[in-house]
Design an enzyme around this catalytic site. Structure first.
Site, mmCIF file in Angstrom:
data_model
loop_
_atom_site.group_PDB
_atom_site.id
_atom_site.type_symbol
_atom_site.label_atom_id
_atom_site.label_comp_id
_atom_site.label_asym_id
_atom_site.label_seq_id
_atom_site.Cartn_x
_atom_site.Cartn_y
_atom_site.Cartn_z
ATOM 1 N N GLN A 115 -4.857 -1.661 9.661
ATOM 2 C CA GLN A 115 -4.991 -3.026 9.101
ATOM 3 C C GLN A 115 -5.317 -4.241 9.759
ATOM 4 O O GLN A 115 -5.191 -4.325 11.048
ATOM 5 C CB GLN A 115 -3.449 -3.459 8.636
ATOM 6 C CG GLN A 115 -3.010 -4.596 7.795
ATOM 7 C CD GLN A 115 -3.492 -4.721 6.433
ATOM 8 O OE1 GLN A 115 -4.001 -3.432 5.771
ATOM 9 N NE2 GLN A 115 -3.805 -5.839 5.880
ATOM 10 N N ASP A 118 -11.360 2.488 3.980
ATOM 11 C CA ASP A 118 -11.596 0.844 3.789
ATOM 12 C C ASP A 118 -13.086 0.497 3.560
ATOM 13 O O ASP A 118 -13.390 -0.523 3.295
ATOM 14 C CB ASP A 118 -11.167 0.261 5.187
ATOM 15 C CG ASP A 118 -9.924 -0.507 5.276
ATOM 16 O OD1 ASP A 118 -9.458 -0.941 4.077
ATOM 17 O OD2 ASP A 118 -9.483 -0.479 6.309
ATOM 18 N N LYS A 125 0.870 -1.232 -0.048
ATOM 19 C CA LYS A 125 -0.073 0.013 0.076
ATOM 20 C C LYS A 125 0.874 1.131 -0.042
ATOM 21 O O LYS A 125 0.694 2.278 -0.624
ATOM 22 C CB LYS A 125 -0.897 -0.034 1.114
ATOM 23 C CG LYS A 125 -1.969 -1.201 1.237
ATOM 24 C CD LYS A 125 -3.003 -1.387 2.360
ATOM 25 C CE LYS A 125 -3.778 -2.595 2.241
ATOM 26 N NZ LYS A 125 -4.681 -2.922 3.197
HETATM 27 N N1 GUN Z 1 -6.872 -7.031 5.851
HETATM 28 C C1 GUN Z 1 -6.786 -7.591 4.991
HETATM 29 N N2 GUN Z 1 -7.635 -7.171 3.998
HETATM 30 C C2 GUN Z 1 -7.756 -5.825 4.257
HETATM 31 C C3 GUN Z 1 -8.440 -4.328 3.978
HETATM 32 O O1 GUN Z 1 -8.797 -4.431 2.476
HETATM 33 N N3 GUN Z 1 -8.435 -3.471 4.895
HETATM 34 C C4 GUN Z 1 -7.932 -3.614 6.087
HETATM 35 N N4 GUN Z 1 -7.916 -2.606 6.677
HETATM 36 N N5 GUN Z 1 -7.428 -4.799 6.434
HETATM 37 C C5 GUN Z 1 -7.270 -5.838 5.642
#
Ligand code: GUN
Length: 290
Positions: free
Chosen positions: A93, A116, A49
């Site tokens: 996350q 998100d 990211k």
């Molecule tokens: N863990 C796995 N996929 C995601 C996501 O799209 N966002 C977040 N915050 N955590 C994740």
């Protein structure tokens, strides 16, 4: 058989975002990532990211906290970011340690900064087909993959495997929306679904998001089906330097023989999730400045 190249499509989207970000004034969109602990998959996802942000000109900051952080302390950190006008997107996350309630944390993020799409308000807007909300990145990425591959879901039977807040539920809601890349008949299967193989067999489009390596075998699929594989599973592989390799929820090799289109793992849905996160951040920036 068409290989749906998520890596390539995501790279194109990142270029489009970069062009738009370049046209903005001096202030650029900014996203803050929060990671708790050192879960290797989370470390890798958050790093991806950060790299994507750098490619687009979106500013990013990473805050890492130890597993021992309390829910209260984490809420205080989120609150500080909510109140910081130089931050437009906040991403915590998942997964979080067991002593922290993920829902409580996701709901603490200001809906306008919720890149998100996990906040109650944004899930509600998704249900209501209100386009002012942000949509969870992985499901948004799946629809975008289909759109850019000219595979409409209208009238098709989409079978989603997994009912998570992050993928399964929002994906089903998107497939139910009006439009050529919605208008599907959506079935959601989960761990208590009976005779799951028979349900999968009916699918024109399968979205596999259960997190079990090679759960979907070729014999479960209808010939000509489209397979979107969301799984990213580590399996032992002594021939690799790392000692493992990544595989999806679908037995890719065998499935490739009978499907009409399939996403690879890695290089399918994963890069799209990251691209949609950048899109959500750009949108959050615009919303907060409108
Ligand atoms: N863990 C796995 N996929 C995601 C996501 O799209 N966002 C977040 N915050 N955590 C994740």
């Amino acid at each position: 058989m068409k290989l749906i190249d998520g890596k390539q499509i995501a790279a194109t989207i990142l270029e489009e975002i970069a062009e738009e970000v370049a046209q903005l004034g001096e202030e650029k969109p900014a996203v803050t990532f929060i990671r708790v602990g050192e879960d290797p998959a989370s470390v890798s996802y958050v790093r991806n990211k950060e790299r994507a942000a750098a490619k687009t000109g979106i500013r990013s900051e990473l805050k890492v906290f130890p597993e021992s952080i309390t829910q209260e302390e984490l809420l205080t950190e989120v609150e500080a970011l909510n109140n910081d006008s130089s931050v437009h997107g906040i991403l915590v996350q998942a997964p979080l340690p067991n002593h922290i309630d993920e829902g409580t944390i996701f709901r603490a993020v200001l809906p306008e900064k919720d890149v998100d799409g996990f906040h109650t308000v944004n899930i509600g807007k998704l249900c209501q087909e209100d386009p002012t909300g942000s949509v969870a990145c992985t499901p948004a990425g799946i629809i975008e993959l289909l759109r850019r591959s000219d595979i409409p879901s209208e009238g098709k039977h989409v079978v989603v495997l997994g009912r998570s807040l992050i993928v399964g539920k929002p994906a089903a809601l998107l497939f139910l929306q009006k439009g050529a890349f919605g208008n599907a008949t959506a079935t959601v299967c989960h761990s208590r679904t009976q005779n799951i193989a028979a349900v999968i067999k009916q699918a024109d489009i399968v979205v596999a998001a259960i997190g079990r390596a090679h759960f979907v075998t070729a014999d479960m699929l209808k010939p000509g089906a489209v397979v979107i594989d969301v799984g990213i599973n580590r399996i032992e592989d002594s021939s690799r330097k790392s000692g493992y390799r990544l595989v999806g929820d679908v037995d890719f090799e065998a499935a490739s023989e009978i499907v009409s289109a399939i996403t690879p793992v890695p290089g399918g849905v994963g890069p799209m999730t990251v691209a949609m996160l950048m899109q959500n951040t750009l949108r959050a920036f615009k919303t907060l400045h409108s």
